[in-house]
Motif scaffolding. Structure first.
Motif, PDB file in Angstrom:
ATOM      1  N   LEU A  49       0.766  -1.203  -0.007  1.00 43.53           N
ATOM      2  CA  LEU A  49      -0.025   0.057  -0.067  1.00 43.53           C
ATOM      3  C   LEU A  49       0.736   1.359   0.028  1.00 43.53           C
ATOM      4  CD1 LEU A  49      -2.837  -0.625   2.545  1.00 43.53           C
ATOM      5  CD2 LEU A  49      -3.047  -0.240   0.109  1.00 43.53           C
ATOM      6  N   SER A  50       0.238   2.425  -0.458  1.00 41.38           N
ATOM      7  CA  SER A  50       1.114   3.418  -0.500  1.00 41.38           C
ATOM      8  C   SER A  50       1.034   4.115   0.703  1.00 41.38           C
ATOM      9  CB  SER A  50       0.612   4.736  -1.291  1.00 41.38           C
ATOM     10  OG  SER A  50      -0.802   4.978  -1.211  1.00 41.38           O
ATOM     11  N   ALA A  51       1.907   4.994   1.164  1.00 38.74           N
ATOM     12  CA  ALA A  51       1.711   5.788   2.614  1.00 38.74           C
ATOM     13  C   ALA A  51       0.418   6.650   2.693  1.00 38.74           C
ATOM     14  CB  ALA A  51       2.975   6.646   2.634  1.00 38.74           C
ATOM     15  N   GLU A  52       0.183   7.050   1.384  1.00 40.40           N
ATOM     16  CA  GLU A  52      -1.176   7.763   1.401  1.00 40.40           C
ATOM     17  C   GLU A  52      -2.382   6.836   1.704  1.00 40.40           C
ATOM     18  OE1 GLU A  52       1.148   7.943  -1.087  1.00 40.40           O
ATOM     19  OE2 GLU A  52       1.706  10.035  -1.059  1.00 40.40           O
ATOM     20  N   ALA A  53      -2.096   5.971   1.246  1.00 42.92           N
ATOM     21  CA  ALA A  53      -3.469   4.923   1.529  1.00 42.92           C
ATOM     22  C   ALA A  53      -3.527   4.644   2.999  1.00 42.92           C
ATOM     23  CB  ALA A  53      -3.404   3.547   0.613  1.00 42.92           C
ATOM     24  N   ALA A  54      -2.655   4.435   3.590  1.00 42.92           N
ATOM     25  CA  ALA A  54      -2.530   4.174   5.000  1.00 42.92           C
ATOM     26  C   ALA A  54      -3.000   5.409   5.708  1.00 42.92           C
ATOM     27  CB  ALA A  54      -0.916   3.751   5.522  1.00 42.92           C
ATOM     28  N   VAL A  55      -2.708   6.446   5.393  1.00 47.72           N
ATOM     29  CA  VAL A  55      -2.972   7.651   6.344  1.00 47.72           C
ATOM     30  C   VAL A  55      -4.578   7.817   6.011  1.00 47.72           C
ATOM     31  CG1 VAL A  55      -3.042  10.416   6.130  1.00 47.72           C
ATOM     32  CG2 VAL A  55      -0.895   8.768   5.779  1.00 47.72           C
ATOM     33  N   ALA A  56      -5.035   7.746   4.658  1.00 48.29           N
ATOM     34  CA  ALA A  56      -6.426   7.782   4.229  1.00 48.29           C
ATOM     35  C   ALA A  56      -7.140   6.826   5.152  1.00 48.29           C
ATOM     36  CB  ALA A  56      -6.666   7.640   2.684  1.00 48.29           C
ATOM     37  N   ALA A  57      -6.654   5.840   5.453  1.00 55.46           N
ATOM     38  CA  ALA A  57      -7.466   4.640   6.157  1.00 55.46           C
ATOM     39  C   ALA A  57      -7.650   4.795   7.523  1.00 55.46           C
ATOM     40  CB  ALA A  57      -6.599   3.356   5.802  1.00 55.46           C
ATOM     41  N   ALA A  58      -6.718   5.702   7.925  1.00 52.81           N
ATOM     42  CA  ALA A  58      -6.822   6.244   9.576  1.00 52.81           C
ATOM     43  C   ALA A  58      -7.426   7.615   9.799  1.00 52.81           C
ATOM     44  CB  ALA A  58      -5.357   6.286  10.248  1.00 52.81           C
ATOM     45  N   GLU A  59      -8.020   8.235   8.743  1.00 55.67           N
ATOM     46  CA  GLU A  59      -8.455   9.584   8.875  1.00 55.67           C
ATOM     47  C   GLU A  59      -9.927   9.571   9.357  1.00 55.67           C
ATOM     48  OE1 GLU A  59      -5.829  12.431   5.845  1.00 55.67           O
ATOM     49  OE2 GLU A  59      -7.835  11.222   4.976  1.00 55.67           O
ATOM     50  N   GLY A  60     -10.748   8.533   8.986  1.00 61.32           N
ATOM     51  CA  GLY A  60     -11.963   8.212   9.900  1.00 61.32           C
ATOM     52  C   GLY A  60     -12.106   8.098  10.990  1.00 61.32           C
ATOM     53  N   LEU A  61     -11.052   7.588  11.711  1.00 69.92           N
ATOM     54  CA  LEU A  61     -11.037   6.946  13.146  1.00 69.92           C
ATOM     55  C   LEU A  61     -11.336   8.271  14.275  1.00 69.92           C
ATOM     56  CD1 LEU A  61      -7.878   4.840  13.170  1.00 69.92           C
ATOM     57  CD2 LEU A  61     -10.062   4.141  12.969  1.00 69.92           C
ATOM     58  N   ASP A  62     -12.097   7.967  14.955  1.00 66.86           N
ATOM     59  CA  ASP A  62     -12.380   8.877  16.148  1.00 66.86           C
ATOM     60  C   ASP A  62     -11.102   9.024  16.967  1.00 66.86           C
ATOM     61  OD1 ASP A  62     -12.307   7.060  18.460  1.00 66.86           O
ATOM     62  OD2 ASP A  62     -14.383   6.300  17.769  1.00 66.86           O
TER      63      ASP A  62
END
Ligand code: ZN
Length: 233
Positions: free
Chosen positions: A171-184
């Motif tokens: 996965l790209s670093a961006e994808a990993a950041v995006a995956a965590a963005e919705g977390l509370d």
């Protein structure tokens, strides 16, 4: 250092070493073999399958049909070649890995909540992305960087699949950041802590699930029924 032939008549090495050479030279990583093929290769060696099992202490990963339902009962898969045990130096350097006592093993499993510290799967649970494969937990020795920056060896619980290092699609670093963005916010704090430690921690929910997975299968319905009455509707 050269690799001796598994069937070299001059080779006086023990069963485990010769079995390791046979696996490397005749089977190959990722491929399957049967107990009969193994026994035919080593007709005079008693308990040759036990010698193959001994390789697990040296980082070798082997799957049976119990863990990988895509295998036939007679088949085993060589998922990962571990320490080159035919090299005496490498073998000696790796030997301490097998010195964990049963008591220490239990303590590590309990501390990690009977879950893989890399992917979070509980022992005995089928993988969400591969239902044919059931998680088997084992203890690995890993070098972990402490907050002091010092490297220290630690025992951690890992599942076989993570240990075998089966490559996932990167996965790209961006994808990993995006995956965590919705977390509370509290989940995000937890995630950052895990990232700092380099291994997954466990949540109360994880621990409750792992506890459930340790209940014998025929008693799980009763646990679920009992908890349904606790639910706030
Ligand atoms: Zn895992």
């Amino acid at each position: 250092m050269g690799q001796p032939r598994w069937d070299d008549p001059e080779n006086s090495a023990g069963g485990m070493i010769r079995a390791a050479l046979w696996l490397v030279q005749e089977v190959g990583e990722g491929n399957t073999f049967t107990k009969n093929q193994l026994r035919e290769a080593f007709p005079g060696v008693s308990q040759i399958d036990r010698r193959v099992r001994d390789l697990r202490s040296y980082g070798w990963v082997l799957y049976s049909s119990v863990e990988d339902a895509s295998l036939l009962a007679e088949d085993q898969r060589l998922a990962k070649i571990g320490v080159h045990v035919w090299d005496a130096k490498a073998r000696r350097a790796a030997a301490p890995q097998s010195t964990i006592t049963a008591k220490e093993r239990q303590a590590v499993l309990a501390r990690d909540g009977y879950m893989c510290t890399l992917c979070g799967i509980a022992g005995g649970e089928p993988y969400p992305d591969d239902a044919a494969l059931t998680a088997v937990l084992s203890i690995s020795r890993r070098s972990a960087t402490r907050t002091t920056g010092k490297l220290k060896d630690a025992f951690v619980t890992e599942c076989k699949r993570c240990r075998s290092g089966r490559p996932d699609t990167p996965l790209s670093a961006e994808a990993a950041v995006a995956a965590a963005e919705g977390l509370d916010p509290s989940d995000l704090r937890r995630l950052v802590r895990w990232m700092e430690r380099g291994r997954r921690g466990t949540t109360e929910l994880d621990r409750a699930w792992a506890a459930f997975m340790r209940v014998p299968a025929d008693m799980r319905a009763a646990v679920a029924a009992s908890l349904r009455t606790h639910q706030v509707s």
